[in-house]
Design a protein around this motif. Sequence first.
Motif, mmCIF file in Angstrom:
data_model
loop_
_atom_site.group_PDB
_atom_site.id
_atom_site.type_symbol
_atom_site.label_atom_id
_atom_site.label_comp_id
_atom_site.label_asym_id
_atom_site.label_seq_id
_atom_site.Cartn_x
_atom_site.Cartn_y
_atom_site.Cartn_z
ATOM 1 N N LEU A 152 -34.945 9.181 62.174
ATOM 2 C CA LEU A 152 -33.614 8.595 61.950
ATOM 3 C C LEU A 152 -33.131 8.777 60.518
ATOM 4 O O LEU A 152 -31.935 8.660 60.245
ATOM 5 C CB LEU A 152 -33.630 7.099 62.304
ATOM 6 C CG LEU A 152 -33.753 6.760 63.797
ATOM 7 C CD1 LEU A 152 -33.838 5.247 63.979
ATOM 8 C CD2 LEU A 152 -32.582 7.325 64.589
ATOM 9 N N ASP A 153 -34.068 9.072 59.601
ATOM 10 C CA ASP A 153 -33.658 9.327 58.214
ATOM 11 C C ASP A 153 -32.779 10.571 58.100
ATOM 12 O O ASP A 153 -32.065 10.742 57.119
ATOM 13 C CB ASP A 153 -34.885 9.495 57.305
ATOM 14 C CG ASP A 153 -35.616 8.178 57.076
ATOM 15 O OD1 ASP A 153 -35.023 7.114 57.393
ATOM 16 O OD2 ASP A 153 -36.759 8.202 56.595
ATOM 17 N N TYR A 154 -32.856 11.450 59.112
ATOM 18 C CA TYR A 154 -32.057 12.685 59.107
ATOM 19 C C TYR A 154 -30.827 12.583 60.019
ATOM 20 O O TYR A 154 -30.169 13.574 60.292
ATOM 21 C CB TYR A 154 -32.922 13.873 59.540
ATOM 22 C CG TYR A 154 -34.043 14.164 58.571
ATOM 23 C CD1 TYR A 154 -33.784 14.766 57.348
ATOM 24 C CD2 TYR A 154 -35.353 13.817 58.873
ATOM 25 C CE1 TYR A 154 -34.811 15.021 56.444
ATOM 26 C CE2 TYR A 154 -36.389 14.070 57.979
ATOM 27 C CZ TYR A 154 -36.109 14.662 56.765
ATOM 28 O OH TYR A 154 -37.106 14.915 55.859
ATOM 29 N N VAL A 155 -30.541 11.374 60.485
ATOM 30 C CA VAL A 155 -29.408 11.154 61.386
ATOM 31 C C VAL A 155 -28.284 10.453 60.623
ATOM 32 O O VAL A 155 -28.541 9.534 59.843
ATOM 33 C CB VAL A 155 -29.838 10.303 62.608
ATOM 34 C CG1 VAL A 155 -28.636 10.023 63.520
ATOM 35 C CG2 VAL A 155 -30.940 11.013 63.380
ATOM 36 N N GLY A 197 -25.130 13.885 64.837
ATOM 37 C CA GLY A 197 -24.915 14.396 63.491
ATOM 38 C C GLY A 197 -26.191 14.300 62.676
ATOM 39 O O GLY A 197 -26.819 13.245 62.593
ATOM 40 N N LEU A 198 -26.592 15.424 62.069
ATOM 41 C CA LEU A 198 -27.812 15.469 61.256
ATOM 42 C C LEU A 198 -27.448 15.661 59.791
ATOM 43 O O LEU A 198 -26.543 16.436 59.455
ATOM 44 C CB LEU A 198 -28.709 16.605 61.742
ATOM 45 C CG LEU A 198 -30.026 16.839 60.984
ATOM 46 C CD1 LEU A 198 -31.151 17.174 61.962
ATOM 47 C CD2 LEU A 198 -29.885 17.974 59.958
ATOM 48 N N LEU A 199 -28.172 14.963 58.915
ATOM 49 C CA LEU A 199 -27.961 15.083 57.469
ATOM 50 C C LEU A 199 -29.090 15.885 56.847
ATOM 51 O O LEU A 199 -30.270 15.606 57.086
ATOM 52 C CB LEU A 199 -27.905 13.697 56.816
ATOM 53 C CG LEU A 199 -26.585 12.944 56.874
ATOM 54 C CD1 LEU A 199 -26.746 11.579 56.217
ATOM 55 C CD2 LEU A 199 -25.479 13.719 56.168
ATOM 56 N N LYS A 212 -23.616 17.685 56.530
ATOM 57 C CA LYS A 212 -23.639 17.175 57.900
ATOM 58 C C LYS A 212 -23.624 18.347 58.874
ATOM 59 O O LYS A 212 -22.776 19.231 58.791
ATOM 60 C CB LYS A 212 -22.428 16.274 58.154
ATOM 61 C CG LYS A 212 -22.398 15.691 59.562
ATOM 62 C CD LYS A 212 -21.179 14.799 59.769
ATOM 63 C CE LYS A 212 -21.094 14.306 61.187
ATOM 64 N NZ LYS A 212 -19.920 13.461 61.436
ATOM 65 N N LYS A 213 -24.577 18.354 59.791
ATOM 66 C CA LYS A 213 -24.656 19.382 60.823
ATOM 67 C C LYS A 213 -24.493 18.725 62.194
ATOM 68 O O LYS A 213 -24.972 17.607 62.418
ATOM 69 C CB LYS A 213 -26.015 20.076 60.790
ATOM 70 C CG LYS A 213 -26.398 20.684 59.447
ATOM 71 C CD LYS A 213 -25.734 22.018 59.245
ATOM 72 C CE LYS A 213 -26.248 22.709 57.990
ATOM 73 N NZ LYS A 213 -25.594 24.008 57.782
ATOM 74 N N ILE A 214 -23.825 19.426 63.096
ATOM 75 C CA ILE A 214 -23.711 18.933 64.470
ATOM 76 C C ILE A 214 -24.814 19.606 65.281
ATOM 77 O O ILE A 214 -24.885 20.845 65.341
ATOM 78 C CB ILE A 214 -22.324 19.224 65.054
ATOM 79 C CG1 ILE A 214 -21.239 18.579 64.189
ATOM 80 C CG2 ILE A 214 -22.223 18.704 66.491
ATOM 81 C CD1 ILE A 214 -19.831 18.965 64.556
#
Length: 485
Positions: free
Chosen positions: A55-58, A87-89, A95-97
Motif C-alpha cells: 500500500l506504500d506504493y498506492v 494508481g501507483l506512486l 503517478k502511474k495507472i
Amino acid sequence: MDEEVKELMKYKLLFEKSPDPIVLVGGNGEIKMANPAFLSLVGEKADVVIGKSFLDYVVSEDKDQLSQYHKKRRTDPRTAPLRYEFGLLTKKGEKKIIDRTVILLPDGETTLSILRDITPYKQLEIQLIQAQKMEAIGRLVGTIAHDFNNVLQAIIGYSQLLLSKINKNDPRWNYVYQINTISNEAANLVKQLLLFSRKQPIETIPVNINQVIDNMKEMIVRIIGENIECKFSLDRKLREVEADITQIEQIIMNLITNAKEAMPGGGRLIVETKNLKIDKAFASMRGIEPGDYVMLGVADTGKGMDEKIKQHCFEPFFTTKKDGTGLGLSTVYGIVNRMKGCVRVYSELYKGTIIKIYLPQAKTAVLSSAKPEITDISPGGGKTVLVVEDSKEIREFLKEMLETLGYSAVFAKNGAEALEQAKKYPVDVLLTDIVIPGMNGYELARHLYALRPEIKVVYMSGYPKGVLTEMNVNYPALTDGAWSE
C-alpha cells in the motif's frame, strides 16, 4: 527431486525475466518477492522493497479500496475482483495507472500480482474522449452561433438605418450608436465561436510565424507590462505554415494575454518557435499526421493549472477569471484544429504553464480562391427585388433597407413561395439565401432563369463554401446564360 528443482528454476526464470512487473504479497500486506520489472517500475532496489507494505506504493485515494480487496481475497475470495485498475506512486512521486491481476496462492495468504502500466493508453483514451467532446460542443456552438448571427445582423442593420436617418446632434443618435457598437462586439464573439466550431471561412497563405511575432513584439512587451521579463527564442530558419495571418496573430495575442493574467505579481514569459519532425508515435497520440511541423510555444511562470482545469481549458465559456469570456483558448483550439495541427498544455499548480502549438509546414504556395464579380446595382429605379430568406428578422431588415434605397421588394420564405412570387410580379433581381427550405438558392435561380432569362441573381449565406460543400450545396456552372449540370 531433480525434476522438481528444474520446474522451480523454470518458474523462477519466468518470474525474473517477465517484462511485466510481478510481486508476491503476504497476508499482512508486506511484499515478499518482486521481480526486476517491478523494481524498475517503482524506481527502488530490492532490499528497500522487500518487507515494505504494498500500500506504500498506492495513491492515497485508492488505498482503502485495495485494503478491502486484500482482506476479502483471504476471507471470501469470490467477492474480491481478480482484475482491476489503481494508481501507483513511484519513488519519484510519479503517478502511474496500473492494470493488476491478482492470484491467491494455495497457502490462502500469499497473492501473486501481475501488473501492467497502462498510463499511456489511459492518456490516449482521455484525449480521445476530450476530442469527441470538443467536436460535439463545436457542432452545437456552430449551430447556435449561426442562428444568433442572423438576429445580430438584423439588429446591426436596423441600427445603421436609424443612424443614417437621425441627426448627430439628436441625443437619441448616441443611444443608437451604442446599440450598433455593442451589437458589433457581440458579432465578434459569434465570429470567435464560429472559428472554434470550424464554420468561419479563412484565406490561407504561406506565413512565417517569426515575422508575425517580430511585427507584434512592441505590442507584446506593452501588454505584459514592466513586471514581467519577456524572452524570445525564435528559430531563425523557421519554415512557413499555411495560415491566415490574422488568426496567427489572434493565437499569439490570446496566449500572451492568458500568460500575463496568470502572473499578476510578475514573472517570466518565453515565446519560442522551432522546426520539428513529428514521428508516427507522437502523431498518433495527438490525432495528427506525421511529418514536418512548426512549433509555437508560450511559457509562463504563473499560477498554473491543476488536472481538473486542464481537462476543461479548451471548452468555450469555461474560465477561472472574474471577467473572462472563456473563449480565448477555445478559439486557439478551433483555429489550430482546423489547420490540422494540435495544442499541448503542460502545467502544474503554482509552477507555471507551457502551451505548445504544432502546425504543419507549408508544402507549396497557397493560391487564394478567385473572388466572384460584384455587380454594381444603383439605388432606386423602381426595380423589383425578390428576397428569399427563411429568417423573419433578416427579411424585415432587408425590406426596410431595400425600400430606403428605392427598390420595390417582394418576399418569400422558401423556394416554392419564391416561384409563385416570380409569376405574380415583374422581378428584376433575385436576392436569395443559399440554404433555404425545399430547394437551395442555386436550384431556385435555375428555375427562375427559365421564367425570366434576364433576371440578375445575388446570393447570400452565413455559411462558408466548405460547409456548403459538406451539405451537398454546390455552385452550378453557367454557360451562355443557361444552367449546365
